[in-house]
Design a protein around this motif. Structure first.
Motif, PDB file in Angstrom:
ATOM      1  N   ILE A 119       0.841  -1.206   0.000  1.00  0.00           N
ATOM      2  CA  ILE A 119       0.000   0.000   0.000  1.00  0.00           C
ATOM      3  C   ILE A 119       0.872   1.251   0.000  1.00  0.00           C
ATOM      4  CG2 ILE A 119      -1.569   1.382   1.425  1.00  0.00           C
ATOM      5  CD1 ILE A 119      -2.963  -1.164   2.220  1.00  0.00           C
ATOM      6  N   ALA A 120       0.486   2.236  -0.826  1.00  0.00           N
ATOM      7  CA  ALA A 120       1.118   3.555  -0.846  1.00  0.00           C
ATOM      8  C   ALA A 120       0.040   4.602  -0.599  1.00  0.00           C
ATOM      9  CB  ALA A 120       1.809   3.793  -2.180  1.00  0.00           C
ATOM     10  N   GLN A 373      -4.700  -9.583   1.095  1.00  0.00           N
ATOM     11  CA  GLN A 373      -5.748  -9.039   0.241  1.00  0.00           C
ATOM     12  C   GLN A 373      -5.694  -7.516   0.155  1.00  0.00           C
ATOM     13  OE1 GLN A 373      -9.600 -10.641   1.295  1.00  0.00           O
ATOM     14  NE2 GLN A 373      -8.774 -12.696   1.541  1.00  0.00           N
ATOM     15  N   ALA A 374      -5.049  -6.873   1.120  1.00  0.00           N
ATOM     16  CA  ALA A 374      -4.959  -5.413   1.111  1.00  0.00           C
ATOM     17  C   ALA A 374      -4.251  -4.895  -0.138  1.00  0.00           C
ATOM     18  CB  ALA A 374      -4.222  -4.918   2.362  1.00  0.00           C
ATOM     19  N   ARG A 375      -3.447  -5.732  -0.755  1.00  0.00           N
ATOM     20  CA  ARG A 375      -2.686  -5.309  -1.931  1.00  0.00           C
ATOM     21  C   ARG A 375      -3.570  -4.883  -3.097  1.00  0.00           C
ATOM     22  NH1 ARG A 375       2.660  -6.501  -1.768  1.00  0.00           N
ATOM     23  NH2 ARG A 375       3.355  -7.674   0.048  1.00  0.00           N
ATOM     24  N   ILE A 376      -4.763  -5.469  -3.214  1.00  0.00           N
ATOM     25  CA  ILE A 376      -5.595  -5.133  -4.367  1.00  0.00           C
ATOM     26  C   ILE A 376      -6.192  -3.739  -4.256  1.00  0.00           C
ATOM     27  CG2 ILE A 376      -6.156  -7.573  -4.673  1.00  0.00           C
ATOM     28  CD1 ILE A 376      -9.024  -6.889  -3.866  1.00  0.00           C
ATOM     29  N   VAL A 377      -6.127  -3.131  -3.051  1.00  0.00           N
ATOM     30  CA  VAL A 377      -6.652  -1.770  -2.891  1.00  0.00           C
ATOM     31  C   VAL A 377      -5.963  -0.818  -3.861  1.00  0.00           C
ATOM     32  CG1 VAL A 377      -6.804   0.204  -1.310  1.00  0.00           C
ATOM     33  CG2 VAL A 377      -7.343  -2.098  -0.492  1.00  0.00           C
ATOM     34  N   MET A 378      -4.664  -1.018  -4.081  1.00  0.00           N
ATOM     35  CA  MET A 378      -3.904  -0.125  -4.951  1.00  0.00           C
ATOM     36  C   MET A 378      -4.315  -0.246  -6.409  1.00  0.00           C
ATOM     37  SD  MET A 378      -2.114   1.544  -2.859  1.00  0.00           S
ATOM     38  CE  MET A 378      -1.175   2.449  -4.072  1.00  0.00           C
TER      39      MET A 378
END
Length: 391
Positions: A119-120, A373-378
């Motif tokens: 996440i950025a 799964q948080a990676r797909i937020v980007m």
């Protein structure tokens, strides 16, 4: 909370939705955070080593107050939402004037990166270290506003619809698609989709090519005594996949009945979840026990309940998240499904759409728990399909 020396003392986190609550609490003792995780009425314990201090909490704000462009700091925090200790690096990238609530305001712009979550975040602070606005990826924006402005009801956005990756042409019968090839723009080198036998990923002229195919039904007896090291780890119960819960075990055995092979067993589980869980968007952590008890949930509840039922029967299973073709949206909508291990490989199952073998429009972007799964937020709002062909 922190002690008088700035050391972490305790944490408390809760997320509450119509279907139930997830709570995480813990206290530091002997250098470890002793956690209690409650979900679906079940509670589990674990210990996490911590080194977080109050300086880590204040790192970004203090950096912004200094306002020195190019300066950076790294902070270590325990994130209760994913039950992991994470490192975030903050960098001052600019001092600029920005319109905040319609008023031009002098701000300090920071970029914060958390590699372990992929996440950025870009944030704008004032001189006192107060966050005025932050953006994650190309989709989520949080802005400091007066209560009367923030609570206005004349603005709404359906996240599911807004996040659809539009297709160059409609697919008339997505469930019948056996193979599909797409050229996609918007993936970064740090957020490429995973490759597998059903999903071949390659780079071509600055675009990501994804070649998809439908899995074949495996032929493996059930119960199966042969399991690889990779498969065994996907038999474990977790705080959110309560596969050892007596009611989940009883339900799983009752549903599969006299099944003699893995595919028949998982097909029966898929149909049960499809019929038992009423479609309803639930903006909270999914857990299997709540999904079984409330019989409500979206694709994540369907997937996690299926996985728990499969694991209860000693069938290795895991949650997959990504996009799949969604006719009402005219493109690929964000979705969750399951994968089952059999015959030394994985096959995709979609209990939300009652597909014992998921169709070839399912593009996996991540798997695992909340942290992975948080990676797909980007990727929300970033992807564009420029070419598509299939049969």
């Amino acid at each position: 909370s922190y002690d008088s020396n700035g050391g972490l003392k305790s944490v408390s986190f809760a997320q509450i939705a119509a279907t139930g609550a997830t709570r995480v609490s813990g206290k530091v003792k002997d250098g470890s955070l002793k956690l209690s995780i409650s979900a679906g009425g079940s509670t589990s314990e674990q210990a996490v080593p911590v080194s977080e201090t109050l300086n880590d909490v204040m790192a970004a704000a203090r950096l912004a107050m200094g306002g020195e462009v190019g300066k950076s700091v790294t902070s270590t925090r325990f994130d209760a939402s994913v039950q992991k200790t994470i490192k975030t690096t903050h960098v001052v990238v600019a001092r600029e004037s920005k319109a905040i609530a319609g008023v031009q305001t002098d701000t300090v712009k920071l970029e914060s990166k958390t590699p372990s979550l992929g996440i950025a975040e870009t944030s704008w602070y004032d001189a006192s270290g107060t966050v005025l606005e932050s953006q994650i990826g190309g989709f989520f924006v949080a802005r400091l506003e007066p209560p009367e402005v923030a609570k206005k009801l004349d603005y709404s956005q359906d996240i599911l619809i807004a996040a659809v990756v539009k297709a160059p042409k409609p697919l008339d019968n997505p469930e019948g698609v056996e193979s599909l090839q797409l050229d996609v723009e918007g993936f970064s080198k740090d957020a490429m989709p995973p490759s597998s036998p059903r999903q071949q990923v390659s780079e071509r002229q600055g675009r990501t090519r994804i070649a998809l195919s439908r899995d074949s039904a495996p032929s493996e007896p059930w119960p199966s005594k042969s399991k690889s090291e990779e498969a065994v780890r996907y038999l474990e119960a977790t705080p959110f996949i309560q596969s050892q819960d007596p009611e989940i075990v009883r339900t799983a055995r009752e549903v599969v009945g006299d099944a003699k092979d893995v595919f028949t067993a998982t097909s029966r589980l898929s149909e049960f979840v499809y019929r038992a869980v009423e479609d309803e968007y639930v903006p909270a952590y999914s857990n299997a026990k709540e999904a079984l008890e409330t019989r409500r949930g979206d694709c994540t509840e369907h997937a996690i309940l299926f996985v728990a039922l499969a694991r209860a029967l000693e069938i290795p299973a895991r949650v997959a998240v990504g996009v799949a073709y969604w006719p009402p949206g005219g493109g690929f909508g964000w979705h969750a499904w399951a994968e089952v291990y059999a015959k030394q490989g994985w096959y995709a199952v979609d209990p939300t759409w009652n597909q014992p073998i998921a169709d070839a429009t399912h593009i996996k972007l991540a798997g695992g728990g909340p942290a992975e799964q948080a990676r797909i937020v980007m990727l929300l709002g970033q992807l564009k399909i420029v070419k598509m062909s299939g049969s």
